[in-house]
Scaffold this active site. Structure first.
Site, PDB file in Angstrom:
ATOM      1  N   GLY A  31       1.053  -1.604  -0.013  1.00 37.25           N
ATOM      2  CA  GLY A  31      -0.134  -0.186  -0.358  1.00 37.25           C
ATOM      3  C   GLY A  31       0.591   1.833  -0.183  1.00 37.25           C
ATOM      4  O   GLY A  31       2.091   1.498  -0.575  1.00 37.25           O
ATOM      5  N   ALA A  32       0.113   2.162   0.359  1.00 38.69           N
ATOM      6  CA  ALA A  32       0.811   3.523   0.260  1.00 38.69           C
ATOM      7  C   ALA A  32       1.635   3.743  -1.457  1.00 38.69           C
ATOM      8  O   ALA A  32       2.575   3.665  -1.451  1.00 38.69           O
ATOM      9  CB  ALA A  32       1.881   3.648   1.315  1.00 38.69           C
ATOM     10  N   HIS A  37       4.291   2.378  -8.220  1.00 32.20           N
ATOM     11  CA  HIS A  37       3.422   1.063  -8.057  1.00 32.20           C
ATOM     12  C   HIS A  37       2.895   1.182  -9.049  1.00 32.20           C
ATOM     13  O   HIS A  37       2.464   0.162  -9.660  1.00 32.20           O
ATOM     14  CB  HIS A  37       2.423   0.948  -7.370  1.00 32.20           C
ATOM     15  CG  HIS A  37       3.475   0.805  -5.305  1.00 32.20           C
ATOM     16  ND1 HIS A  37       3.729   2.215  -4.296  1.00 32.20           N
ATOM     17  CD2 HIS A  37       3.922  -0.270  -5.191  1.00 32.20           C
ATOM     18  CE1 HIS A  37       4.069   1.264  -3.383  1.00 32.20           C
ATOM     19  NE2 HIS A  37       3.780  -0.072  -4.021  1.00 32.20           N
ATOM     20  N   SER A 187       7.120   3.992  -0.185  1.00 36.24           N
ATOM     21  CA  SER A 187       6.531   3.929   0.050  1.00 36.24           C
ATOM     22  C   SER A 187       6.769   5.100   1.872  1.00 36.24           C
ATOM     23  O   SER A 187       6.090   5.757   2.630  1.00 36.24           O
ATOM     24  CB  SER A 187       5.397   3.592   0.659  1.00 36.24           C
ATOM     25  OG  SER A 187       4.608   2.247   0.074  1.00 36.24           O
TER      26      SER A 187
END
Ligand code: PAF
Length: 282
Positions: A31-32, A37, A187
């Site tokens: 995530g983040a 990504h 992140s």
């Protein structure tokens, strides 16, 4: 975008897609999400019929509890970003769903890759990464999986695990994405102070100089030079710098023509640990 929280639900959805001969591209994340990504997801979209992204902050790969607790969590924004790039499926399991009562790693033998660089400073980290990626591959059974080269050691270790365990997935390593000032996207960058974020541009500047120096200088001399550069730096603390062979990740002894080398670095900016690397030519 479909969102699944349980193994059972996502497995049965993907099984039906596989029965229709759809190929699955997979991007595992914690995530983040950032541009780096998204570039992996775009690559996955180009080559596969269906793209799955997972967001799971994996507790077993953190040797530092503070880092785990403070790991950025931005799920609402992540979901929006995934929708904006037309991701098909988001897998968002809980820790219990993945580990049940036993939050522990399997012990892997990565033929020595795990003892180099990050392995010396992050105890048990790669067993944690191996455990979660093996588990997620079993659930998602992707045709291709995409990883960033910023975590180059992780990428090599995952390739090794896939080969040793004969997991039928192609591992794709993708180029590092950088902020405008050269800092490798991560992140953890969101946790940097404004000052540290600006100063951290120094890391890539040094790596570019290393790439230049590698044409004519010995690795030992380059190591000394890098160490001296960080000694004088008021904001950044060098944890390690090494020039290593891409395949074995072993520190270079003497340049051999048929081998590929990279420079690897880990640096603390305050209490945030940053890693980066650069491909070298010779
Ligand atoms: O690189 C990461 O974000 C993580 O190590 C990964 C590959 C998603 C495993 O938790």
């Amino acid at each position: 975008m479909k969102i699944f929280n349980t193994k059972q639900e996502i497995k049965s959805y993907l099984t039906s897609k596989k029965e229709d001969n759809k190929t699955i591209g997979y991007v595992p994340t914690m995530g983040a999400l950032h541009e780096g990504h998204l570039s992996l997801i775009k690559k996955a979209i180009e080559k596969n019929d269906l793209v799955v992204v997972s967001i799971f902050v994996n507790p077993t790969q953190f040797d530092n509890q503070d880092d785990l607790i403070k790991y950025p969590k931005t799920i609402e924004n992540d979901t929006k970003l995934l929708e904006s790039v037309s991701c098909d499926v988001l897998f968002l399991p809980s820790v219990e769903e993945i580990y049940a009562e036993n939050i522990a790693s399997e012990n892997f033998d990565f033929d020595g890759l795990e003892h180099q660089m990050e392995g010396k400073f992050r105890n048990g980290h790669f067993n944690g990464v191996g455990t979660i990626i093996k588990t997620l591959f079993e659930i998602i059974t992707p045709n291709r999986a995409y990883f960033g080269q910023k975590d180059f050691q992780q990428l090599q270790i995952i390739k090794k695990m896939v080969k040793k365990n004969r997991i039928p997935v192609k591992i794709k390593g993708c180029p590092i994405f950088r902020e405008e000032n050269g800092l490798a996207m991560s992140s953890r960058n969101t946790r940097l102070s404004k000052e540290h974020r600006t100063e951290a541009a120094f890391i890539y500047k040094i790596l570019k100089k290393v790439r230049y120096k590698f044409n004519s200088e010995e690795a030992n001399k380059i190591n000394e030079w890098v160490e001296s550069q960080f000694k004088e730096h008021p904001y950044l603390k060098l944890e390690y710098f090494t020039i290593a062979e891409e395949k074995t990740l072993k520190t270079i002894e003497s340049k051999e023509y048929h081998k590929k080398y990279r420079a690897f670095i880990a640096v603390f900016a305050g209490d945030i640990r940053l890693i980066d690397n650069i491909r070298l030519k010779h």
